[in-house]
Design a protein around this motif. Sequence first.
Motif, PDB file in Angstrom:
ATOM      1  N   SER B  12     -52.674  44.989  10.246  1.00  0.00           N
ATOM      2  CA  SER B  12     -51.421  44.551   9.638  1.00  0.00           C
ATOM      3  C   SER B  12     -51.578  43.166   9.022  1.00  0.00           C
ATOM      4  CB  SER B  12     -50.310  44.513  10.680  1.00  0.00           C
ATOM      5  OG  SER B  12     -50.161  45.768  11.278  1.00  0.00           O
ATOM      6  N   LEU B  13     -52.276  42.282   9.743  1.00  0.00           N
ATOM      7  CA  LEU B  13     -52.477  40.934   9.218  1.00  0.00           C
ATOM      8  C   LEU B  13     -53.275  40.977   7.920  1.00  0.00           C
ATOM      9  CD1 LEU B  13     -53.091  38.764  12.402  1.00  0.00           C
ATOM     10  CD2 LEU B  13     -51.159  38.707  10.811  1.00  0.00           C
ATOM     11  N   VAL B 232     -39.140  60.437  13.071  1.00  0.00           N
ATOM     12  CA  VAL B 232     -39.109  59.082  13.604  1.00  0.00           C
ATOM     13  C   VAL B 232     -40.124  58.201  12.898  1.00  0.00           C
ATOM     14  CG1 VAL B 232     -39.620  57.710  15.633  1.00  0.00           C
ATOM     15  CG2 VAL B 232     -38.183  59.722  15.825  1.00  0.00           C
ATOM     16  N   ALA B 233     -41.291  58.815  12.620  1.00  0.00           N
ATOM     17  CA  ALA B 233     -42.301  58.047  11.916  1.00  0.00           C
ATOM     18  C   ALA B 233     -41.748  57.579  10.573  1.00  0.00           C
ATOM     19  CB  ALA B 233     -43.551  58.899  11.707  1.00  0.00           C
ATOM     20  N   MET B 234     -40.870  58.399   9.976  1.00  0.00           N
ATOM     21  CA  MET B 234     -40.310  58.034   8.679  1.00  0.00           C
ATOM     22  C   MET B 234     -39.312  56.890   8.765  1.00  0.00           C
ATOM     23  SD  MET B 234     -41.722  59.851   6.425  1.00  0.00           S
ATOM     24  CE  MET B 234     -40.699  59.850   4.968  1.00  0.00           C
ATOM     25  N   VAL B 235     -38.590  56.809   9.887  1.00  0.00           N
ATOM     26  CA  VAL B 235     -37.554  55.783   9.980  1.00  0.00           C
ATOM     27  C   VAL B 235     -38.161  54.398   9.786  1.00  0.00           C
ATOM     28  CG1 VAL B 235     -35.865  54.699  11.501  1.00  0.00           C
ATOM     29  CG2 VAL B 235     -36.005  57.174  11.375  1.00  0.00           C
ATOM     30  N   GLY B 236     -39.343  54.186  10.361  1.00  0.00           N
ATOM     31  CA  GLY B 236     -40.014  52.902  10.167  1.00  0.00           C
ATOM     32  C   GLY B 236     -40.293  52.656   8.692  1.00  0.00           C
ATOM     33  N   LEU B 237     -40.700  53.732   8.013  1.00  0.00           N
ATOM     34  CA  LEU B 237     -41.049  53.580   6.601  1.00  0.00           C
ATOM     35  C   LEU B 237     -39.818  53.325   5.737  1.00  0.00           C
ATOM     36  CD1 LEU B 237     -43.602  56.521   6.309  1.00  0.00           C
ATOM     37  CD2 LEU B 237     -43.992  54.167   7.015  1.00  0.00           C
ATOM     38  N   ASP B 238     -38.662  53.778   6.226  1.00  0.00           N
ATOM     39  CA  ASP B 238     -37.421  53.582   5.483  1.00  0.00           C
ATOM     40  C   ASP B 238     -37.178  52.143   5.120  1.00  0.00           C
ATOM     41  OD1 ASP B 238     -36.384  56.001   5.140  1.00  0.00           O
ATOM     42  OD2 ASP B 238     -35.254  56.023   7.002  1.00  0.00           O
ATOM     43  N   VAL B 239     -37.511  51.250   6.072  1.00  0.00           N
ATOM     44  CA  VAL B 239     -37.280  49.835   5.844  1.00  0.00           C
ATOM     45  C   VAL B 239     -37.892  49.443   4.506  1.00  0.00           C
ATOM     46  CG1 VAL B 239     -37.693  47.545   6.778  1.00  0.00           C
ATOM     47  CG2 VAL B 239     -37.204  49.445   8.308  1.00  0.00           C
ATOM     48  N   GLY B 240     -39.091  49.999   4.224  1.00  0.00           N
ATOM     49  CA  GLY B 240     -39.727  49.713   2.953  1.00  0.00           C
ATOM     50  C   GLY B 240     -38.986  50.347   1.788  1.00  0.00           C
ATOM     51  N   ILE B 241     -38.603  51.625   1.993  1.00  0.00           N
ATOM     52  CA  ILE B 241     -37.921  52.339   0.906  1.00  0.00           C
ATOM     53  C   ILE B 241     -36.586  51.664   0.584  1.00  0.00           C
ATOM     54  CG2 ILE B 241     -36.833  54.537   0.285  1.00  0.00           C
ATOM     55  CD1 ILE B 241     -39.018  55.829   2.135  1.00  0.00           C
ATOM     56  N   PHE B 242     -35.920  51.162   1.625  1.00  0.00           N
ATOM     57  CA  PHE B 242     -34.617  50.525   1.431  1.00  0.00           C
ATOM     58  C   PHE B 242     -34.707  49.240   0.632  1.00  0.00           C
ATOM     59  CE2 PHE B 242     -32.632  52.459   5.474  1.00  0.00           C
ATOM     60  CZ  PHE B 242     -32.312  53.586   4.751  1.00  0.00           C
ATOM     61  N   MET B 243     -35.864  48.587   0.658  1.00  0.00           N
ATOM     62  CA  MET B 243     -35.959  47.259   0.069  1.00  0.00           C
ATOM     63  C   MET B 243     -35.483  47.246  -1.380  1.00  0.00           C
ATOM     64  SD  MET B 243     -36.805  44.725   1.924  1.00  0.00           S
ATOM     65  CE  MET B 243     -37.144  44.552   3.674  1.00  0.00           C
ATOM     66  N   ALA B 281     -40.061  40.887   2.769  1.00  0.00           N
ATOM     67  CA  ALA B 281     -39.928  42.345   2.689  1.00  0.00           C
ATOM     68  C   ALA B 281     -41.218  43.013   3.131  1.00  0.00           C
ATOM     69  CB  ALA B 281     -39.573  42.753   1.260  1.00  0.00           C
ATOM     70  N   ALA B 282     -42.351  42.455   2.683  1.00  0.00           N
ATOM     71  CA  ALA B 282     -43.644  43.036   3.052  1.00  0.00           C
ATOM     72  C   ALA B 282     -43.833  42.999   4.565  1.00  0.00           C
ATOM     73  CB  ALA B 282     -44.767  42.285   2.359  1.00  0.00           C
ATOM     74  N   CYS B 283     -43.454  41.874   5.172  1.00  0.00           N
ATOM     75  CA  CYS B 283     -43.569  41.774   6.632  1.00  0.00           C
ATOM     76  C   CYS B 283     -42.759  42.885   7.293  1.00  0.00           C
ATOM     77  CB  CYS B 283     -43.069  40.426   7.128  1.00  0.00           C
ATOM     78  SG  CYS B 283     -44.151  39.073   6.676  1.00  0.00           S
ATOM     79  N   PHE B 284     -41.575  43.121   6.771  1.00  0.00           N
ATOM     80  CA  PHE B 284     -40.736  44.159   7.365  1.00  0.00           C
ATOM     81  C   PHE B 284     -41.357  45.540   7.213  1.00  0.00           C
ATOM     82  CE2 PHE B 284     -37.340  41.055   7.534  1.00  0.00           C
ATOM     83  CZ  PHE B 284     -36.804  41.384   8.763  1.00  0.00           C
ATOM     84  N   ILE B 285     -41.922  45.790   6.048  1.00  0.00           N
ATOM     85  CA  ILE B 285     -42.513  47.105   5.820  1.00  0.00           C
ATOM     86  C   ILE B 285     -43.675  47.329   6.779  1.00  0.00           C
ATOM     87  CG2 ILE B 285     -43.762  48.504   4.139  1.00  0.00           C
ATOM     88  CD1 ILE B 285     -42.072  47.032   1.978  1.00  0.00           C
ATOM     89  N   VAL B 286     -44.531  46.301   6.895  1.00  0.00           N
ATOM     90  CA  VAL B 286     -45.684  46.425   7.788  1.00  0.00           C
ATOM     91  C   VAL B 286     -45.214  46.617   9.227  1.00  0.00           C
ATOM     92  CG1 VAL B 286     -47.612  45.144   8.762  1.00  0.00           C
ATOM     93  CG2 VAL B 286     -47.253  45.169   6.297  1.00  0.00           C
ATOM     94  N   LEU B 287     -44.205  45.844   9.606  1.00  0.00           N
ATOM     95  CA  LEU B 287     -43.656  45.960  10.956  1.00  0.00           C
ATOM     96  C   LEU B 287     -43.063  47.355  11.181  1.00  0.00           C
ATOM     97  CD1 LEU B 287     -43.363  43.838  13.238  1.00  0.00           C
ATOM     98  CD2 LEU B 287     -40.951  43.690  12.624  1.00  0.00           C
TER      99      LEU B 287
END
Lengths: 323, 306
Positions: B12-13, B232-243, B281-287
Amino acid sequence: MSAEALLSVEGLTVGFNTEEGPVRVVEDVSFSVVAGETLGLVGESGCGKSVTAQTIMRLLPSPPARIDGGRIRFEGEDLVVLPEPRMRKVRGDRIGMVFQEPMTSLNPTQRIGRQIAEVLALHRGMNYTQAKESVIDALRKVGIGNAERRLDQYPHELSGGLRQRVMIAMAIVCRPKLLIADEPTTALDVTIQAQIMELLKALQRELGLAILLITHDLGMVAEMCRSLAVMYAGRIVETGPAATVFARPRHPYTAGLLSSSPRQARRGERLPSIPGLVPPPGKRSTGCSFADRCGRVTDRCRRELPPLASFGAGAAACWNPVP
Amino acid sequence: MLAYLARRLAASLLILLGISVVTFGLTFMIPADPVAMIAGRNSTAEVRAQIRHQLGLDRPLPAQYASYLGRLVQGDLGRSYARKSDVGPLIVSRLPPTLLLMLGAIVAELLIGLPAGIYAASRRGRTGDKVAMTLSFVSVSTPQFVLGLTLIYLFAYLLNWFPLGGYGSLSHLILPALTLGLAGGGWYSRMMRSSMIEVLRNDYIRTARAKGMPEWRVILGHGLRNAIVPIVAMVGLDVGIFMSGVVVVENVYGWPGIGQLMWQAIQSLDIPIIMGVTTVAACFIVLGNLVADLAAPLIDPRIRLR
Ligand SMILES: Nc1ncnc2c1ncn2[C@@H]1O[C@H](COP(=O)(O)OP(=O)(O)OP(=O)(O)O)[C@@H](O)[C@H]1O
Ligand code: SF4
Ligand SMILES: [Mg+2]
């Protein structure tokens, strides 16, 4: 035999709606299972054994599966027409079922104790705490040691043999009258197969269980079953007391199976191969389906379907039965 | 598990480092001269040179990047050209509304998508399935600003159920969250449907039916948990899609989050803010990705983290 039959299947016909149109997979199948006894249902792969078994439990999704005719009498009811809510009370409580695929038949995300307890929750209204004792008891009955610890294990932590024992525990926990065991040992190795068979015999003695044992294995039938039904291409071709059929098979197919294995068929032997192929469902002729592989074939065989005719204690569907 | 976590964190880093290079490069891709913007149109060349020097823009690129990264690591995102304030605190103050909006959108899409997908799977091939999938198609293909304006017109203007826009209470949140989440709900209903249909083919589903279990309990008790893993795996990815959706939705509804901040920064070419928001935003997507991966084994014990 039919007087004290617990389960009697009469003229059962099952088809599937496929993309190439409807196909008949099981045709006019009749047999009965006597309370407390074992009936062996044997036949080559694809002849319709599992379809028959799952139709008795009405487990085949419909569509595509369709019951086109016949009756399934069980304890005074016809399961073919029993409304679904009442059928649910039969499944798991009055008829237990063990499947061919022990590795995949348990839910991978649930602990096995819960999966067994669920049957008691459904049929006895017990919560997990109330059910626990019966679950442990069932696990002991199927020979699983250290039952308390096993309760909290997941299926992937168990071997195939243990998983099949768990499946059996699940099937008997409500003490059903009938157990349908669809090739319960096909996926397991030989020593485990023997253990599971011993277990089924012990359970039958202990619980007075009737068993419909579906198998490829003639040795298993010789050892386990009082009576026998031989299936070929969706039909029953021979039936009768196992001893009678083994001693004097009347249908050429049965005779072929037995001649290539010794009369005292040993356990672990698969159905011996007879040259030729089983006609697939939908490609069956109007006459006898075995005609292309039969040494006794005559013109009549290809034209007319041989009906199941009595021979002493048994019956065979053949125009020219083996003398 | 710990080794896995360490490796995932290291990866991630690395990804974040790569992103910092990209955001840094952004500065030079935007066809606007920040110096001119700060100094004003009529400034002299000396003034510009002085500002350029003050901003460090006259140094070689690697040196500029090094000091950018150095400041970034300390959490210093630079200073806004237009607002004359530090970007970091600005973003931090705008973050809670955006996070709230995203949370609302996730709740909305799951509340819409999961039941719709489960229903469609259980009615597979029948009318109910077809209706649900048509609605899902419509919701996925409606642009967010059209949806936002429609919802405002119907439910805020005509029906007066919700405020026209702004921030402050649950009723302010509902329309923006719906707008942001509806398309995702459509996606989830499709994914849930196919995932559930797949799961219902399993042998253990047949076992559950053989126990005498009613079909709805089979679906919810044995199907759902397994079918939901990929979701559930997608929910994490949503944060990126929402940006990207956040920028549209926050502007339609006057929602004071980083999307609005970003929009304003783009209009005034306030590059430090653009870079700052992109980095956050990138930090959020990675997280989000990390959380998605770590959550899977909690739901399905067969998934081992290695
Ligand atoms: N859903 C289905 N649609 C169409 N045909 C099917 C379907 N399920 C089973 N069949 C067909 O029904 C026939 C009988 O299948 P079945 O599973 O009952 O065989 P089996 O005797 O149990 O064989 P095995 O010993 O391999 O388990 C097969 O030819 C199979 O192709
Ligand atoms: S009916 Fe004819 S073909 Fe069929 S098994 Fe008997 S002899 Fe053979
Ligand atoms: Mg089978």
